[in-house]
Design an enzyme around this catalytic site. Structure first.
Site, short mmCIF file in Angstrom:
data_model
loop_
_atom_site.label_atom_id
_atom_site.label_comp_id
_atom_site.label_asym_id
_atom_site.label_seq_id
_atom_site.Cartn_x
_atom_site.Cartn_y
_atom_site.Cartn_z
N SER A 154 34.65 36.97 40.84
CA SER A 154 34.28 36.98 39.42
C SER A 154 34.65 38.30 38.76
O SER A 154 34.98 39.28 39.43
CB SER A 154 32.77 36.75 39.28
OG SER A 154 32.10 37.93 39.69
N CYS A 155 34.55 38.33 37.46
CA CYS A 155 34.84 39.55 36.68
C CYS A 155 33.93 40.70 37.13
O CYS A 155 34.39 41.83 37.34
CB CYS A 155 34.69 39.28 35.21
SG CYS A 155 33.19 38.36 34.77
N HIS A 199 30.94 43.55 30.04
CA HIS A 199 29.77 43.84 30.86
C HIS A 199 29.69 45.36 31.03
O HIS A 199 30.70 46.06 30.96
CB HIS A 199 29.89 43.27 32.27
CG HIS A 199 30.18 41.80 32.34
ND1 HIS A 199 29.33 40.83 31.83
CD2 HIS A 199 31.20 41.12 32.90
CE1 HIS A 199 29.83 39.63 32.09
NE2 HIS A 199 30.97 39.78 32.73
#
Ligand code: NAD
Length: 337
Positions: free
Chosen positions: A138-139, A218
């Site tokens: 995932s990121c 994020h």
């Protein structure tokens, strides 16, 4: 030329398609459309072949004559990049990719245990060489792995605690949130730690996470106990010299995720993307009295950090052995430092 198809043409899939299209050693055969949208129109404008992901969709009634279906796309490609919503990739693996004997790469929405190998190019490229199925993590996990790998190689990591402050939704997403709340992930520790360990084997890491009303990036706050002494100056140089990491400074008025994304747009990046993990220089700190504790903060552009990883992963599964060279080729094509 490696022949590549994209199944799932959304946030990640459309970016991977554009990145594949500019590689000198790859040919984009086409992309799938699950249902008609502006994405389909843009794919058509770009001259990409469009294949029906499922029967009885709404392409023809919206004036798009598909170039074939998923099965015919699979017959033409060496590798399919699956960028469908989470858990759909696992179904596609059993239903389409295995029966058609096509190599496939998956995204972080799939479970490590369902695919078998997880990937971040600068950490474990070799593990993916010649494999049939590989998952790009995932990121968030990509962001953690990039910087922690650099720290681990230089100083050795005893233990990490990281908190991920996650964007509530992607900018084009009207279905998720929150729009006026801070939402903790009620799982302690969060699942991101084991996910990092699927790439950085043996690194002790505990993670916690929450979501906030933002769409841009994020933000991670990270505390590492190190085996060796470190200085702030050395860590700045370490990150500056590590690929796909960018040291940003308050002194340049890059104080926040908003300013970083404005910077990416000003640099003329396609879609204003920032595939590098941005570490704030002024937020790197060392506490050396008790343990060698390294503290830092980083920002992760969730829509784009995994895109160069997808390109390197395609080369790896096709047997290209030199991971460093692949990273250089991908970086040069995409203008990544
Ligand atoms: P998305 O919803 O933006 O795009 C998914 C696309 O797949 C859509 O165009 C949808 O129409 C299409 N689709 C749906 N069902 C399909 C099917 N059965 N067959 C073919 N296409 C189908 O999702 P996304 O954000 O691009 O996420 C894709 C994957 O990438 C997920 O595993 C996700 O966890 C992962 N990922 C997302 C992000 C992010 O921030 N968006 C970051 C890293 C990884």
């Amino acid at each position: 030329m490696i022949k590549v198809g994209i199944n799932g043409y959304g946030t990640i899939g459309k970016r991977v398609a554009d990145a594949v299209a500019i590689q000198k050693d790859m040919k984009l055969i086409g992309v799938t459309s699950h249902s008609y949208s502006f994405n389909t129109e843009v794919a058509k404008l770009k001259g990409y072949k469009i294949f029906e992901a499922v029967k009885e969709n709404d392409l023809r009634q919206n004036g798009i004559d598909p170039d074939g279906d998923l099965k015919s796309l699979l017959e033409e490609v060496d590798v399919i990049v699956d960028a469908t919503p989470k858990k759909v990739g696992k179904e596609n693996l059993e239903k389409y990719y295995k029966p058609n004997k096509v190599k496939a790469t998956f995204q972080g929405g799939e479970k490590h245990s369902d695919i078998g190998i997880s990937f971040v190019a600068q950490c474990n490229y070799n593990e993916a060489i010649n494999k049939e199925y590989v998952r790009i993590v995932s990121c968030n996990t990509t962001g953690l792995c990039r910087t922690l790998n650099a720290v681990n190689q230089k100083y050795g990591i005893l233990s990490v605690h990281a908190t991920m402050i996650r964007r509530g939704a992607d900018p084009g997403d009207i279905h998720h949130g929150p729009i006026n709340a801070i939402v903790p992930v009620l799982e302690m520790p969060s699942h991101h730690g084991p996910d990092v360990q699927s790439v950085l084997h043996g690194v002790e890491i505990f993670t916690t996470a929450l979501s906030v009303p933002s769409t841009l990036m994020h933000l991670h706050t990270i505390t590492c106990d190190l085996k060796k002494n470190a200085t702030v100056g050395e860590v700045i140089e370490l990150f500056k010299n590590s690929t796909r990491i960018r040291v940003v400074r308050n002194a340049e008025h890059l104080r926040s995720t908003a300013e970083i994304m404005e910077f990416a747009r000003d640099m003329g990046r396609l879609r204003g993307d920032m595939p590098e993990i941005c570490v704030w220089q002024e937020a790197i700190g060392i506490i050396s009295n008790a343990h060698n504790k390294l503290l830092y903060m980083q920002a992760v552009h969730q829509e784009s950090d995994v895109i160069p990883e997808n390109i390197d992963c395609i080369r790896a599964v096709m047997g290209f052995k030199d991971g460093q060279k692949s990273i250089e080729m991908t970086n040069n094509s995409m203008g990544i430092r």
